[in-house]
Write an enzyme that holds these catalytic residues in place. Structure first.
Site, short mmCIF file in Angstrom:
data_model
loop_
_atom_site.label_atom_id
_atom_site.label_comp_id
_atom_site.label_asym_id
_atom_site.label_seq_id
_atom_site.Cartn_x
_atom_site.Cartn_y
_atom_site.Cartn_z
N CYS A 1 -13.26 29.00 -2.82
CA CYS A 1 -13.21 28.97 -1.35
C CYS A 1 -12.16 29.95 -0.81
O CYS A 1 -10.97 29.77 -1.06
CB CYS A 1 -12.91 27.53 -0.93
SG CYS A 1 -12.32 27.32 0.74
N CYS B 1 -9.55 28.43 1.56
CA CYS B 1 -8.63 27.58 0.79
C CYS B 1 -7.45 28.40 0.27
O CYS B 1 -6.32 27.92 0.25
CB CYS B 1 -9.34 26.92 -0.39
SG CYS B 1 -10.67 25.81 0.11
#
Length: 102
Positions: free
Chosen positions: A26, A29
């Site tokens: 991600c 993230c």
């Protein structure tokens, strides 16, 4: 040597725990790491910050109905007091932690 606490024990035992549910793949993230580092140095012992990889901890992700990452959840004595998905700016995170610290 201290026994490793379970996730549930950790949430219940610490006054404030900020959990970052993330995934290695991600992009947003990855943006959270320096933000969380900054927040940790600002709030110190007011909150414990932990990261949970949803791919390695599927049970926790399902338990808290994580449908998107990053998702940040602030627990106070084991109860959810704040939750938000997406990248959260340091000022907002500090404000949320300080508001719940008392």
């Amino acid at each position: 040597m201290e026994a490793r606490k379970s996730f549930a024990d950790l949430l219940a035992s610490e006054s404030l725990v900020l959990v970052d549910f993330f995934a290695e793949w991600c992009g947003p993230c990855k943006m959270m790491k320096p933000i969380l580092d900054e927040v940790k140095s600002a709030v110190g012992d007011q909150a414990k910050i932990i990261k949970i990889d949803i791919d390695k901890n599927n049970g926790a992700a399902m338990q808290y109905q994580i449908t998107g990452v990053p998702t940040l959840i602030l627990f106070k004595h084991g109860k959810i007091v704040w939750r938000q998905s997406g990248v959260v700016q340091p000022a907002q995170l500090k404000q949320v932690i300080q508001a719940n610290a008392s």
